[in-house]
Design a protein around this motif. Structure first.
Motif, PDB file in Angstrom:
ATOM      1  N   VAL A 280       2.877  -5.077   4.059  1.00 22.04           N
ATOM      2  CA  VAL A 280       3.619  -3.872   4.455  1.00 22.04           C
ATOM      3  C   VAL A 280       2.636  -2.898   5.102  1.00 22.04           C
ATOM      4  CG1 VAL A 280       5.097  -1.971   3.703  1.00 22.04           C
ATOM      5  CG2 VAL A 280       5.218  -4.153   2.510  1.00 22.04           C
ATOM      6  N   PRO A 281       2.698  -2.728   6.426  1.00 15.66           N
ATOM      7  CA  PRO A 281       1.782  -1.768   7.067  1.00 15.66           C
ATOM      8  C   PRO A 281       2.091  -0.341   6.591  1.00 15.66           C
ATOM      9  CG  PRO A 281       2.821  -3.232   8.686  1.00 15.66           C
ATOM     10  CD  PRO A 281       3.549  -3.421   7.401  1.00 15.66           C
ATOM     11  N   PRO A 282       1.088   0.374   6.089  1.00 14.69           N
ATOM     12  CA  PRO A 282       1.341   1.743   5.621  1.00 14.69           C
ATOM     13  C   PRO A 282       1.788   2.681   6.751  1.00 14.69           C
ATOM     14  CG  PRO A 282      -0.690   0.897   4.694  1.00 14.69           C
ATOM     15  CD  PRO A 282      -0.265  -0.075   5.756  1.00 14.69           C
ATOM     16  N   ASN A 283       2.403   3.764   6.366  1.00 14.47           N
ATOM     17  CA  ASN A 283       2.980   4.744   7.291  1.00 14.47           C
ATOM     18  C   ASN A 283       2.010   5.132   8.411  1.00 14.47           C
ATOM     19  OD1 ASN A 283       4.726   6.669   8.332  1.00 14.47           O
ATOM     20  ND2 ASN A 283       4.062   8.265   6.906  1.00 14.47           N
ATOM     21  N   GLN A 284       2.408   4.867   9.659  1.00 13.31           N
ATOM     22  CA  GLN A 284       1.661   5.235  10.863  1.00 13.31           C
ATOM     23  C   GLN A 284       0.274   4.589  10.974  1.00 13.31           C
ATOM     24  OE1 GLN A 284       3.232   6.444  13.289  1.00 13.31           O
ATOM     25  NE2 GLN A 284       5.067   7.076  12.193  1.00 13.31           N
ATOM     26  N   TRP A 285       0.033   3.519  10.185  1.00  8.50           N
ATOM     27  CA  TRP A 285      -1.179   2.739  10.422  1.00  8.50           C
ATOM     28  C   TRP A 285      -0.898   1.816  11.609  1.00  8.50           C
ATOM     29  CZ3 TRP A 285      -4.709   0.466   6.142  1.00  8.50           C
ATOM     30  CH2 TRP A 285      -5.038   1.467   5.223  1.00  8.50           C
ATOM     31  N   PHE A 286      -1.872   1.674  12.493  1.00  8.73           N
ATOM     32  CA  PHE A 286      -1.736   0.662  13.524  1.00  8.73           C
ATOM     33  C   PHE A 286      -1.820  -0.704  12.858  1.00  8.73           C
ATOM     34  CE2 PHE A 286      -3.352   4.202  16.135  1.00  8.73           C
ATOM     35  CZ  PHE A 286      -2.364   4.191  17.107  1.00  8.73           C
ATOM     36  N   HIS A 287      -1.087  -1.662  13.420  1.00 11.93           N
ATOM     37  CA  HIS A 287      -1.190  -3.023  12.906  1.00 11.93           C
ATOM     38  C   HIS A 287      -0.897  -3.993  14.037  1.00 11.93           C
ATOM     39  CE1 HIS A 287       2.870  -1.470  12.167  1.00 11.93           C
ATOM     40  NE2 HIS A 287       3.314  -2.675  12.406  1.00 11.93           N
ATOM     41  N   GLN A 288      -1.382  -5.212  13.869  1.00 17.55           N
ATOM     42  CA  GLN A 288      -1.300  -6.204  14.936  1.00 17.55           C
ATOM     43  C   GLN A 288      -1.282  -7.587  14.287  1.00 17.55           C
ATOM     44  OE1 GLN A 288      -4.189  -5.140  17.837  1.00 17.55           O
ATOM     45  NE2 GLN A 288      -3.339  -6.466  19.424  1.00 17.55           N
ATOM     46  N   HIS A 289      -0.389  -8.464  14.762  1.00 23.98           N
ATOM     47  CA  HIS A 289      -0.207  -9.776  14.137  1.00 23.98           C
ATOM     48  C   HIS A 289      -0.724 -10.876  15.056  1.00 23.98           C
ATOM     49  CE1 HIS A 289       2.219  -7.545  11.323  1.00 23.98           C
ATOM     50  NE2 HIS A 289       3.128  -7.263  12.232  1.00 23.98           N
TER      51      HIS A 289
END
Ligand SMILES: [Fe+2]
Length: 374
Positions: A280-289
């Motif tokens: 679960v990406p935290p609030n407003q963290w950038f993430h990339q799969h």
């Protein structure tokens, strides 16, 4: 005259009521916290009196109090207790075969069968009961609910579990094929339905906005305010980095790879995933799969914010999560990403025995350089 000494403000000293937390602790089942779950199929579960099965809560850091999850197991040949609640719930079947019966107060009963990969939502405040269809194998599902939000909003459990209002606008028992899996597609990939037989094989549509040959389908289930989508990406590719609000439970349906996550301006964290993993990406963290494996990777995201009943902003900015961050959206285009991202990906695919296929999409891909040089 000496100034009066002012007491330091400390919110932690105030008597706080967290109805959800109190209810959750009273369930006496394991509570899993953290950033990531490696495999929901093997999470340890314990007897859960409320459901009559075995369960564990999964409350990951990135949920931000808008939703969270639990796993529940139905023993071989068993069934759960009938339940009803004033919060939304989406169910993904992690393993096993069975059936669910859903009905409104005094209404006709609707039953449907499910198997590994099935997805459905429990209509708000409807009665329902789950059955394991196998006499020898346990059945296990992963559910995302907004119980934390609803319990704390009303902070009255009697209302949540005992109110008998019938939401016939969400589930009309006279509609015979409600759980048949039929659906209506709007736009390119927005679908209204109440049952997806197998998320692992469901047909998806082009979603090149997120990059590199990706496909997607976004579901509106049982008229919920929570939303969900399935996303797939080809061998040797990765999606564009982006950010949005909390509570998107990303469940890996197939393939092998990793995700990187980082709050703006801070170090990246990496989680390696496989089928059954949840992040679960935290609030407003950038993430990339990233798909670093040898076959297509597919995930299911169970999250806040249905496309149909949307009413809260999911980004800090004016644009959507797939609009360039330079134009006010939440997405980092390939050409703007940190050079380490693509370098690390090429190393990861090589290690997995696959080949980076980002050549035609990415300005810094070494495959692209080779093509140009050739
Ligand atoms: Fe995301």
């Amino acid at each position: 005259m000496a100034a009066e000494k002012v007491e330091k403000l400390d919110l932690n000293q105030l008597p706080r009521v967290d109805t959800y937390r109190t209810w959750q602790e009273a369930q006496k089942i394991p509570i899993i916290n953290g950033f990531f779950v490696e495999d929901i199929k093997t999470v340890e579960v314990a007897p859960w009196a409320l459901t009559g099965g075995l369960g564990a809560f999964i409350v990951l850091d990135g949920t931000g109090g808008v939703n969270d999850a639990y796993v529940c197991e139905i023993p071989p040949g068993g069934k759960l207790k009938p339940q009803k609640h004033l919060y939304e719930e989406m169910v993904y079947v992690a393993k096993g075969h069975g059936a669910t019966t859903v009905w409104q107060r005094d209404g006709k009963k609707h039953s449907f069968e499910w198997g590994p990969g099935s997805l459905f939502a429990i209509p708000l405040n409807a009665h329902y009961q789950h059955f394991n269809g196998s006499g020898s194998e346990p059945a296990r599902y992963f559910a995302v609910t907004n119980s934390c939000f609803m319990m704390n909003l009303f902070h009255n459990l009697d209302f949540i579990f005992s109110d008998d209002f019938t939401f016939s606008d969400r589930f009309d028992p006279s509609v015979d094929d409600y759980f048949s899996g039929k659906g209506t597609i709007h736009g390119r990939f927005f679908m209204s339905t109440n049952f997806v037989a197998d998320t692992h094989t469901a047909a998806l549509k082009d979603y090149s906005e997120r990059g590199a040959g990706g496909t997607n389908m976004k579901f509106d289930l049982a008229g919920q305010t929570m939303g969900c989508h399935i996303s797939e990406f080809p061998v040797g590719t990765y999606k564009k980095g982006h950010r949005h609000g909390p509570g998107a439970h990303v469940i890996i349906l197939g393939g092998q790879g990793y995700s990187v996550l980082w709050p703006e301006g801070q170090e990246m964290q990496r989680v390696d995933w496989r089928q059954g993993s949840v992040v679960v990406p935290p609030n407003q963290w950038f993430h990339q799969h990233f798909n670093s494996g040898a076959r297509r990777a597919r995930y299911l995201a169970l999250r806040w914010g249905s496309w149909r009943f949307r009413f809260m902003k999911l980004t800090d900015s004016e644009g959507s999560t797939y609009t360039n961050i330079k134009q006010g959206g939440g997405q980092i285009e390939y050409e703007d990403e940190d050079p380490r991202i693509h370098r690390d990906f090429e190393a990861a695919v090589r290690k997995a025995g696959a080949v980076c296929q980002m050549g035609e999409h990415h300005p810094r891909c070494s495959e692209r350089a080779a093509v140009k040089a050739g």
